[in-house]
Design an enzyme around this catalytic site. Structure first.
Site, PDB file in Angstrom:
ATOM      1  N   ASP A  27       9.218 -42.698  33.402  1.00 42.52           N
ATOM      2  CA  ASP A  27       8.236 -41.863  34.096  1.00 42.52           C
ATOM      3  C   ASP A  27       7.204 -41.404  33.082  1.00 42.52           C
ATOM      4  O   ASP A  27       7.485 -41.422  31.895  1.00 42.52           O
ATOM      5  CB  ASP A  27       8.929 -40.594  34.601  1.00 42.52           C
ATOM      6  CG  ASP A  27       9.509 -40.814  35.976  1.00 42.52           C
ATOM      7  OD1 ASP A  27       9.281 -41.900  36.492  1.00 42.52           O
ATOM      8  OD2 ASP A  27      10.178 -39.919  36.506  1.00 42.52           O
ATOM      9  N   ASP A  76      13.252 -38.175  37.719  1.00 43.32           N
ATOM     10  CA  ASP A  76      13.559 -36.757  37.873  1.00 43.32           C
ATOM     11  C   ASP A  76      13.602 -36.340  39.333  1.00 43.32           C
ATOM     12  O   ASP A  76      14.253 -35.387  39.681  1.00 43.32           O
ATOM     13  CB  ASP A  76      12.532 -35.906  37.112  1.00 43.32           C
ATOM     14  CG  ASP A  76      11.102 -36.291  37.467  1.00 43.32           C
ATOM     15  OD1 ASP A  76      10.939 -37.121  38.381  1.00 43.32           O
ATOM     16  OD2 ASP A  76      10.164 -35.777  36.835  1.00 43.32           O
ATOM     17  N   ASP A  84      13.946 -40.777  43.168  1.00 46.01           N
ATOM     18  CA  ASP A  84      14.238 -41.748  42.108  1.00 46.01           C
ATOM     19  C   ASP A  84      15.693 -42.201  42.163  1.00 46.01           C
ATOM     20  O   ASP A  84      16.088 -43.104  41.430  1.00 46.01           O
ATOM     21  CB  ASP A  84      13.982 -41.134  40.721  1.00 46.01           C
ATOM     22  CG  ASP A  84      12.499 -40.941  40.459  1.00 46.01           C
ATOM     23  OD1 ASP A  84      11.710 -41.711  41.027  1.00 46.01           O
ATOM     24  OD2 ASP A  84      12.142 -40.030  39.701  1.00 46.01           O
TER      25      ASP A  84
END
Length: 1197
Positions: free
Chosen positions: A497, A818, A822
């Protein structure tokens, strides 16, 4: 909303209902002065939807009535008075489900004793003991031939028991060491688990303040704040909610999200996940009384009688959490053992390898039909485990064959020698003497086997992993599944990310476009039209979660603390920078007065809030990704504070002149807008598309999220180590590209791809919209940045890379995440990293490793530790196999030529202890060095034992064999001592064999230093002092060896040696180090005859038909099955428990009584189908068929 009842009504309702219930309630269970009993609350939580609402209205008027009965307040929460909290715990229980009792040390000792080789040794020792105490009648044993020769000395014959006793003693040592290891390992894991559990905190309102408390401290009557991504820790009733959607699949198996609202379905259950929205709930049941707790207690019900059965068959012990997973995947009873062997790489939260090292292969074989029935998608074992199991089995088989041959040769030789050559007949009185010989042969055979079987392998793996996990905690990696640590060493790709991982996640507004002007820094409030400024302040203050706020810094002069959503904190900080304050706005319009909230999610990429103005009209505030919100704007606030038209042409100009320049500087652009609605007619708020459109843009702001200073270095290290870093983000493609260049993911002059989610989907799907692997294969090798991506895109990319066959090595992918969405990608990845600070509970639950500091550079440390685990095990193997080869050959040939192994059983056990237990400790605890990051990753099908290692093993083996055989056959001449060959039974130990034993052990000790390097390095002492464990073990072993030789005497078959003999022994030992240098000089590639060993399986082992069956289901079903994994189902240790509980209840008839509860239990156990006998129950994969419409598994909720 139903919270409108007046206080007067409330008082009445209390009077009305009290008398009816008080008597019964007191009898039922003490209410502890609360107006509602535990049983009533439990019954209430059994209900769903309208039924529950009706019950609340009948009994308590509304939720607020219930709140008052529980002496709490819907707005202010509990007082937080410790006495009150304690009283609630006494009355309604604690929010804690007691874990399954840990195994006691004695149970572990008993388990260690089950080891087959140890049992054989025990039997041999007992027979040996029994025979040594048996005195054959008749003094004159001449007729038995020279067998009894050497027993002339009375004292010597007496000492016959010593060998048996010594074997037993060493068995006890091995067992205690193993048991202690298991025990400390289990203790470590419990510590780890409790740490994970303690880290879960929850927001509650106490005394009007929102505070975070550990989940275990929640009590009935608390008012808790639930938000996107939470895992609900207790049952409760929704007081007020905004767009709240819950995933209840962990309890019901239904994959669709359930919409919750205070006036339709307010029941929230523990263990379920909040997928969208926010709200406040009144806690009504905790711990064992919550829905999860009840199921848990039911599952524990069958434990008692099941324990008895278990005693007989312990092969199906499952690590705590995998039981839940297996239950969900529908594994039949007899396939439990199978499940144990093919334990998926990380079967939901199973601390893989936890309680059973590689020995689990002893669990019974399962017939083919059971395998077919279970139909569980077999995921491969962790790479290393697979290779090791295979290797251990091969070595074990070889050892068994060798030991069998040894015994046969010895027996045949003895029989021929005694009865054919010497022509004796078997006499009854001689039988015990002969049997004693046979027992001695048998013990020699077992000794060969003991040395051959590398039972230290599982120990080495476990020690190495456990040690790494402990140390990784210091490097901010909280490892949830042991094998993730080792898989990380093989990682070839990391999909990271951007926000928070590569950047600091401290958002600040640095540019703004307001009133037709682009400000390159935060403007002075005087430069902005006052009405536009007021609208902007209200829009930011109201249209952001009230949990997001800016707190004063902890340290004087430090940065202000950002609490809650970081983007919103950045905007609130902007309000403060404009010399305004957002708190009065929020006090004027508290959260309860918000009319409707469309919360942020990955599809909307925006958030909108509607409030009712004093004149009864409505106003909507919206904020979100600039290109998305601007498309919905039809006007814009000008310099004079008045709105004017905003045409598509204006929009394009704005994108070019404002948004793209901001994005190219790596800023995240957010558009803030509003819209007014008349009071009459009131719009239909459910038609979101008609509501959030035709907006008026107030401002576009550029938010900076600086790259973490240590990230560029970490990325360079990854690239050097052969790992490709890809950035997958929800941000605008220009922002993403700018940040990727700052991080070093994009190198100037490289050939790479950056694309957004739309383009990615267009390229990977065919005309029918189906994803094709060939199309993904064209993209992923060059793809470095995927922007504006949805969670589905992330999952597709990860799956595409993992399934790809373009490169000869299968890719090993790590993913960071997070958000709740996900989860699927984290599950699919080989290693999932969740963020410890910013991560939601759902993400943590799906992950293998939690990054406690959310920092990318911690991932690099994980790679280093992972590679270190792999290397530690290779070092241990290199050492262990050298000892194995030499000891087996020596024992085998020695026994065949001289009828007696030069190394006695007890000596062999000592060697076994050195090379198994101690060596695994010494070599498995080497600390990692940066040098590990300079080589490419080992592949999945790379052999465990490389050619260089093979060269070392054979080279050192030859050296040791030459020395030992020289000593065995001409040693007595060299040292000028008595010959020890062909010694009769019970003869005293000879110096000859003592020297052989001593030299053998010293060679191993010096070879252990050689084994520290496996890539052919010259300096084997490099960094030796950085590992105190290694030094102390080597020195300790040497000291013990001296003691054994000088004072071991008869039990160890040793006689003391003099100084000269000791110096010769040491000289030969040190020769190992010099010989090692010689071997290192021989180039490996010249040795064509060498073969590497211990390959992994090149393809995932799945049969064709299995693949065909599962292809459709695996992806979807597995994701659904796994998403529901619950923090609570930690203690479930055995799969049969689930079968038991159903059959127990069927038999006992109490099932009918618990009819209402049954529904929740059966749905928990999915489909229960009964077969022939009531005690055998099969669980079918309900979920796989539950969503046929979604069989492709592409759409991620």
């Amino acid at each position: 909303m139903s919270t409108t009842a007046t206080m007067g009504d409330m008082a009445n309702s209390t009077v009305e209902f009290y008398p009816k219930r008080a008597g019964g309630a007191e009898a039922n269970n003490h209410t502890g002065d609360f107006g509602v009993t535990l049983t009533e609350l439990r019954d209430l939580m059994e209900m769903r939807g309208p039924e529950a609402l009706q019950k609340i209205q009948e009994s308590y008027d509304d939720t607020e009535g219930l709140c008052q009965r529980l002496k709490s307040s819907c707005n202010e929460g509990l007082s937080g008075n410790p006495e009150d909290l304690e009283k609630r715990r006494q009355t309604f229980g604690q929010n804690f489900i007691p874990p399954k009792k840990a195994k006691t040390f004695l149970e572990l000792v008993w388990e260690a004793l089950q080891d087959v080789t140890l049992i054989i040794l025990e039997i041999a020792a007992i027979i040996s003991l029994a025979l040594s105490f048996y005195q054959p009648p008749g003094e004159d044993l001449e007729m038995c031939g020279n067998v009894a020769g050497g027993a002339e000395d009375e004292g010597e014959a007496e000492a016959g028991w010593i060998e048996g006793a010594a074997i037993l003693l060493s068995v006890i040592c091995v067992v205690l060491v193993t048991a202690f290891n298991d025990w400390s390992k289990e203790k470590q894991f419990r510590g780890l688990q409790s740490r994970i559990e303690q880290e879960q905190r929850f927001a509650v309102v106490r005394n009007s303040n929102v505070i975070q408390i550990p989940v275990a401290e929640l009590v009935v009557g608390d008012v808790a704040q639930v938000k996107y991504g939470d895992l609900l820790p207790a049952d409760g009733i929704l007081i007020q909610g905004n767009d709240l959607k819950i995933d209840e699949s962990s309890l019901t198996g239904e994959s669709d999200h359930v919409t919750k609202s205070a006036d339709k379905d307010p029941m929230l259950l523990s263990g379920t996940h909040v997928m969208e929205g926010s709200g406040r709930m009144l806690v009504t049941a905790v711990g064992e009384n919550s829905q999860t707790g009840i199921i848990f207690t039911l599952l524990g019900a069958g434990e008692g009688e099941e324990e008895k059965k278990e005693k007989k068959d312990d092969s199906s012990v499952m690590p705590p959490q995998s039981a839940d997973a297996v239950k969900k995947s529908g594994i039949t009873n007899d396939a439990a053992a199978e499940a144990n062997q093919n334990k998926a790489k990380k079967q939901d939260g199973a601390v893989a390898m936890e309680m059973q090292p590689l020995k689990s292969a002893e669990g019974g074989e399962v017939e083919e039909s059971a395998k077919k029935k279970s139909n569980v998608p077999k995921k491969e074992k962790s790479v290393l485990q697979g290779k090791l199991t295979k290797l251990a089995v091969q070595i074990g088989k070889a050892g068994l064959v060798m030991s069998a041959i040894t015994v046969i040769i010895l027996v045949v030789y003895f029989v021929i020698e005694t009865f054919v050559v010497q022509g004796r007949t078997w006499m009854a009185e001689c039988t015990p003497v002969y049997v004693q010989y046979f027992v001695k042969f048998f013990i020699i055979g077992v000794t060969v086997l003991v040395v051959a079987v590398p039972e230290g392998l599982p120990l080495a793996v476990t020690i190495s992993l456990a040690y790494s996990v402990k140390k990784m905690m210091k490097d901010n990696n909280l490892v949830r599944h042991l094998d993730a640590c080792e898989t990380m060493g093989n990682a070839t790709a990391i999909c990271s990310d951007k926000t928070g991982t590569l950047t600091t996640n401290r958002m600040t507004v640095v540019q703004a476009y307001i009133g037709d002007q682009h400000y390159r820094e935060v403007p002075d409030p005087g430069q902005i039209n006052s009405s536009a400024l007021e609208t902007l302040v209200s829009a930011i203050a109201i249209n952001s979660a009230y949990t997001s706020k800016i707190m004063p810094p902890d340290v004087e002069g430090g940065l202000a603390k950002q609490v809650g959503n970081k983007t919103e904190c950045g905007l609130l900080g902007f309000v403060l920078d404009l010399k305004r304050d957002y708190t009065p706005v929020r006090e004027q319009i508290p959260e309860e007065k918000l009319y409707k909230v469309y919360t942020f999610n990955s599809v909307r990429k925006s958030m909108s809030t509607i409030i009712q103005l004093p004149d009864r009209s409505f106003r909507l505030y919206s904020k979100g990704a600039s290109e998305i919100v601007l498309k919905k704007c039809s006007s814009i606030v000008g310099a004079n504070g008045e709105a004017r038209g905003f045409r598509p042409r204006d929009r394009e100009e704005m994108v070019k002149k404002v948004i793209e320049p901001m994005a190219c500087e790596g800023l995240r652009t957010i558009c803030i807008a509003y819209r007014d609605f008349p009071a009459d007619p009131e719009p239909d708020w459910d038609q979101e598309a008609d509501i959030v459109t035709d907006l008026t843009c107030i401002s576009v702001v550029g938010i900076e999220d600086p790259v973490r200073p240590e990230v560029p270095d970490a990325i360079v290290k990854c690239q050097r180590a052969g790992i490709t870093v890809r950035m997958v983000t929800g941000d605008n493609i220009n922002t993403a590209r700018a940040i990727a260049a700052k991080c070093g993911i994009l190198q100037p002059g490289e050939d790479f791809l950056c694309m957004d989610g739309k383009e990615f989907n267009r390229r990977i799907r065919n005309e029918k919209g189906e994803i094709e692997q060939e199309r993904i294969d064209k993209i992923w090798p060059k793809l470095r940045v995927l922007a504006r991506s949805s969670p589905t895109d992330k999952h597709t990319l990860v799956k595409g890379i993992i399934d790809s066959t373009v490169l000869e090595q299968r890719q090993v992918v790590a993913v960071t995440g997070d958000g709740t969405n996900d989860g699927p990608a984290l599950k699919k990845a080989d290693v999932g990293f969740a963020m410890g600070i910013a991560g939601t509970d759902v993400a943590k639950e799906a992950s293998d490793i939690i990054l406690t500091d959310d920092n990318f550079s911690s991932i690099v440390k994980a790679v280093m530790w992972g590679r270190n685990v792999y290397d530690s095990i290779s070092k241990f193997l290199q050492f262990q196999l050298t000892v194995n080869v030499v000891a087996v050959i020596v024992a085998f040939t020695g026994a065949c030529i001289t009828q007696d192994s030069p190394l006695k059983a007890v000596q062999m056990l000592w060697v076994n202890l050195i090379m198994d237990t101690f060596a695994s400790l010494a070599l498995a605890t080497e600390p990692p060095t940066e040098a590990l990051l300079l080589r490419k990753p080992y592949g999945r099908n790379n052999p465990l034992i490389s050619l260089t290692m093979m060269k070392n093993i054979l080279g050192h083996g030859i050296y040791q064999l030459v020395i030992i055989f020289t000593l065995l056959f001409v040693g007595e001449k060299i040292f000028n001592i008595d010959c020890g060959r062909n010694a009769p039974l019970h003869s005293p130990p000879s110096e000859h064999y003592t020297i052989i034993f001593n030299i053998f052990v010293l060679m191993q000790l010096f070879n252990e230093i050689n084994a520290r390097k496996i890539h052919g390095e010259r300096n084997v002492f490099d960094g030796i002092f950085s590992n105190p464990i290694f030094c102390s073990i080597v020195l300790g072993t040497f000291v013990v060896q001296v003691v054994i030789i000088q004072f071991g005497g008869k039990p160890f078959s040793c006689t003391p040696l003099n100084v000269e003999q000791w110096l010769w022994c040491l000289f030969v030992g040190v020769g190992e180090l010099l010989w090692g240098q010689l071997i290192a000089t021989v180039p490996t590639n010249q040795l064509k005859c060498l073969k590497s060993a211990g390959h992994g399986h090149s393809t995932d082992e799945m049969t064709e038909d299995e693949l065909a069956d599962d292809e459709e289901e695996i992806d979807h079903a597995e994701r659904e099955l796994r998403r529901g994994q619950i923090l609570w189902f930690r203690g479930l240790n055995r799969i049969q428990t689930q079968m038991e509980v159903v059959s127990t209840f069927k038999r006992s008839g109490s099932f009918q009584g618990a009819a209402r509860r049954r529904s929740s239990v059966l749905s928990q156990l999915h489909d229960v189908t009964n077969i022939s006998t009531p005690t055998h129950v099969v669980l079918s994969t309900a979920n796989a068929s539950a969503a046929p419409g979604n069989a492709g598994g592409e759409s991620v909720p």
